[in-house]
Design a protein around this motif. Structure first.
Motif, short mmCIF file in Angstrom:
data_model
loop_
_atom_site.label_atom_id
_atom_site.label_comp_id
_atom_site.label_asym_id
_atom_site.label_seq_id
_atom_site.Cartn_x
_atom_site.Cartn_y
_atom_site.Cartn_z
N LYS A 129 -34.11 -33.36 2.91
CA LYS A 129 -34.17 -32.49 4.09
C LYS A 129 -33.21 -32.91 5.20
O LYS A 129 -32.92 -32.13 6.10
CB LYS A 129 -35.59 -32.44 4.64
CG LYS A 129 -36.51 -31.60 3.80
CD LYS A 129 -37.91 -31.58 4.37
CE LYS A 129 -38.83 -30.80 3.45
NZ LYS A 129 -40.22 -30.86 3.94
N THR A 130 -32.70 -34.14 5.13
CA THR A 130 -31.76 -34.59 6.16
C THR A 130 -30.35 -34.05 5.94
O THR A 130 -29.49 -34.25 6.79
CB THR A 130 -31.71 -36.13 6.27
OG1 THR A 130 -31.22 -36.67 5.05
CG2 THR A 130 -33.07 -36.71 6.62
N PHE A 131 -30.12 -33.38 4.83
CA PHE A 131 -28.82 -32.82 4.51
C PHE A 131 -28.87 -31.31 4.41
O PHE A 131 -29.87 -30.75 3.94
CB PHE A 131 -28.30 -33.39 3.17
CG PHE A 131 -28.12 -34.87 3.20
CD1 PHE A 131 -26.98 -35.42 3.75
CD2 PHE A 131 -29.09 -35.71 2.69
CE1 PHE A 131 -26.81 -36.79 3.79
CE2 PHE A 131 -28.94 -37.08 2.73
CZ PHE A 131 -27.79 -37.62 3.29
N ARG A 132 -27.80 -30.67 4.80
CA ARG A 132 -27.66 -29.25 4.57
C ARG A 132 -27.56 -29.04 3.06
O ARG A 132 -27.01 -29.90 2.35
CB ARG A 132 -26.42 -28.72 5.25
CG ARG A 132 -26.50 -28.77 6.75
CD ARG A 132 -25.27 -28.15 7.38
NE ARG A 132 -25.35 -28.30 8.81
CZ ARG A 132 -24.36 -28.69 9.58
NH1 ARG A 132 -23.19 -28.96 9.05
NH2 ARG A 132 -24.52 -28.81 10.88
N PRO A 133 -28.06 -27.91 2.55
CA PRO A 133 -28.00 -27.70 1.09
C PRO A 133 -26.61 -27.89 0.49
O PRO A 133 -26.48 -28.51 -0.56
CB PRO A 133 -28.50 -26.27 0.93
CG PRO A 133 -29.45 -26.10 2.09
CD PRO A 133 -28.80 -26.85 3.22
N GLU A 134 -25.56 -27.39 1.14
CA GLU A 134 -24.22 -27.53 0.57
C GLU A 134 -23.76 -28.99 0.54
O GLU A 134 -23.05 -29.40 -0.37
CB GLU A 134 -23.20 -26.64 1.30
CG GLU A 134 -23.02 -26.92 2.77
CD GLU A 134 -24.02 -26.21 3.70
OE1 GLU A 134 -23.81 -26.29 4.91
OE2 GLU A 134 -25.00 -25.61 3.23
N GLN A 135 -24.19 -29.80 1.52
CA GLN A 135 -23.86 -31.23 1.51
C GLN A 135 -24.62 -31.94 0.39
O GLN A 135 -24.07 -32.79 -0.30
CB GLN A 135 -24.23 -31.87 2.84
CG GLN A 135 -23.40 -31.42 4.01
CD GLN A 135 -23.95 -31.96 5.31
OE1 GLN A 135 -25.16 -32.00 5.52
NE2 GLN A 135 -23.06 -32.38 6.19
N ARG A 137 -25.75 -30.59 -2.37
CA ARG A 137 -25.18 -30.16 -3.66
C ARG A 137 -23.99 -31.04 -4.04
O ARG A 137 -23.84 -31.47 -5.17
CB ARG A 137 -24.75 -28.69 -3.58
CG ARG A 137 -24.12 -28.16 -4.85
CD ARG A 137 -23.54 -26.76 -4.70
NE ARG A 137 -24.34 -25.84 -3.94
CZ ARG A 137 -25.34 -25.11 -4.43
NH1 ARG A 137 -25.67 -25.23 -5.69
NH2 ARG A 137 -26.00 -24.28 -3.66
N THR A 138 -23.15 -31.34 -3.06
CA THR A 138 -21.95 -32.13 -3.30
C THR A 138 -22.23 -33.62 -3.49
O THR A 138 -21.56 -34.29 -4.28
CB THR A 138 -20.97 -31.96 -2.12
OG1 THR A 138 -20.70 -30.57 -1.97
CG2 THR A 138 -19.67 -32.70 -2.36
N ASN A 139 -23.23 -34.15 -2.81
CA ASN A 139 -23.43 -35.60 -2.75
C ASN A 139 -24.71 -36.11 -3.39
O ASN A 139 -25.00 -37.30 -3.30
CB ASN A 139 -23.39 -36.05 -1.27
CG ASN A 139 -22.05 -35.77 -0.67
OD1 ASN A 139 -21.05 -36.35 -1.06
ND2 ASN A 139 -22.01 -34.85 0.29
N ALA A 140 -25.46 -35.26 -4.03
CA ALA A 140 -26.77 -35.66 -4.55
C ALA A 140 -26.70 -36.83 -5.52
O ALA A 140 -27.51 -37.75 -5.44
CB ALA A 140 -27.47 -34.47 -5.22
N GLY A 180 -23.32 -41.12 9.67
CA GLY A 180 -22.27 -42.04 9.24
C GLY A 180 -21.86 -41.80 7.82
O GLY A 180 -21.97 -40.70 7.29
N LYS A 181 -21.45 -42.87 7.17
CA LYS A 181 -21.02 -42.77 5.79
C LYS A 181 -22.16 -43.12 4.85
O LYS A 181 -22.83 -44.11 5.02
CB LYS A 181 -19.85 -43.71 5.52
CG LYS A 181 -18.57 -43.25 6.16
CD LYS A 181 -17.42 -44.08 5.66
CE LYS A 181 -16.14 -43.39 6.04
NZ LYS A 181 -15.11 -43.58 5.09
N VAL A 182 -22.35 -42.29 3.87
CA VAL A 182 -23.30 -42.53 2.80
C VAL A 182 -22.54 -42.32 1.50
O VAL A 182 -21.94 -41.27 1.29
CB VAL A 182 -24.50 -41.54 2.85
CG1 VAL A 182 -25.42 -41.73 1.66
CG2 VAL A 182 -25.26 -41.69 4.15
N SER A 183 -22.54 -43.31 0.66
CA SER A 183 -21.86 -43.23 -0.64
C SER A 183 -20.40 -42.83 -0.52
O SER A 183 -19.89 -42.12 -1.34
CB SER A 183 -22.59 -42.22 -1.54
OG SER A 183 -23.93 -42.54 -1.68
N GLY A 184 -19.77 -43.24 0.57
CA GLY A 184 -18.35 -42.94 0.73
C GLY A 184 -18.05 -41.54 1.22
O GLY A 184 -16.91 -41.11 1.23
#
Length: 190
Positions: A129-135, A137-140, A180-184
Motif C-alpha cells: 500500500k505504500t506504493f502506487r500500483p504502477e510503481q 508493478r515495476t518493482n515488486a 528514498g531508494k529501495v532495491s536501486g
C-alpha cells in the motif's frame, strides 16, 4: 505475541507476496491467490532448470501444451508472465491446462506459515500500500528480493528454509523508505 521471524522457505513467501501485489493491482482475493501461486511455481521452475534440477521441456511439447488450453492470456505479476483464463469465478492462473483454485492456495499458505500467516500477510499488504500500483508493478520482485529469507546459494539452497523478518518488511513500508531508494529504484510515496 506475534512472530517477528518466521522460519520458512522462499516459495510460500513469494506466493504470498505475489498474491499481495496482484491484490494491490486490482485483482480480487481469489484471483490474486491463483496468480500468486503461479508466480512462485514459474519462479521455482526457472530456478530448478538453472540449477539442473529440472530439465527444460522440448519446444514442440511446449507448443502443443499451449494449443490445448482454450482462450488464454498473460498477466504480468512480479516480473513473470502468468498464463491465465477467465472462469465463471473470475480470472485464474493456469498450470498444465488446469486453473489454480484459490482455496488450495490458501490451504497451502496456512500449512506453510501456520499461525504467522496473518502477521506476514498484514506486513506485506502494508508494504504494498505504500506504493502506487504502477510503481509496485515495476518493482515488486526487487522488493521481494530485499526481504525474502536468506538461504544458501545453488542446489544446497533448493527448498531450504530461512528467516522471514517481519520487521524488515515493515522497514521497507514505513513511508520513509518509499521516498528514498529501495532495491536501486527511486520511488515516490503513494
Amino acid at each position: 505475541m506475534t512472530e517477528r521471524n518466521i522460519f520458512i522457505n522462499r516459495a510460500p513467501v513469494l506466493t504470498l507476496w505475489a498474491t499481495t501485489v496482484a491484490e494491490r493491482l486490482g485483482f480480487d482475493e481469489d484471483e490474486a491467490l491463483s496468480l500468486g501461486k503461479a508466480v512462485a511455481g514459474l519462479n521455482a521452475q526457472s530456478k530448478g532448470q538453472r540449477l539442473g534440477i529440472f530439465k527444460p521441456v522440448p519446444e514442440e511439447i511446449k507448443k502443443a501444451r499451449t494449443r490445448k488450453r482454450g482462450v488464454e492470456f498473460s498477466i504480468e505479476i512480479c516480473g513473470r508472465q502468468v498464463p491465465a483464463i477467465n472462469t465463471p469465478d473470475g480470472v485464474r492462473a493456469v498450470i498444465k491446462d488446469q486453473p489454480i483454485e484459490a482455496k488450495s492456495v490458501e490451504r497451502y499458505l496456512e500449512s506453510k506459515f501456520g499461525e504467522s500467516l496473518d502477521t506476514a500477510r498484514s506486513a506485506m499488504r502494508g508494504l504494498a500500500k505504500t506504493f502506487r500500483p504502477e510503481q509496485l508493478r515495476t518493482n515488486a520482485f526487487r522488493l521481494y528480493e530485499d526481504f525474502r529469507p536468506a538461504i544458501p546459494e545453488g542446489v544446497r539452497g533448493w527448498g531450504a528454509k530461512g528467516n522471514l523478518d517481519i520487521d524488515r518488511i515493515h522497514f521497507f513500508g514505513d513511508g520513509e523508505m518509499t521516498i528514498g531508494k529501495v532495491s536501486g529504484c527511486v520511488l515516490e510515496p503513494a
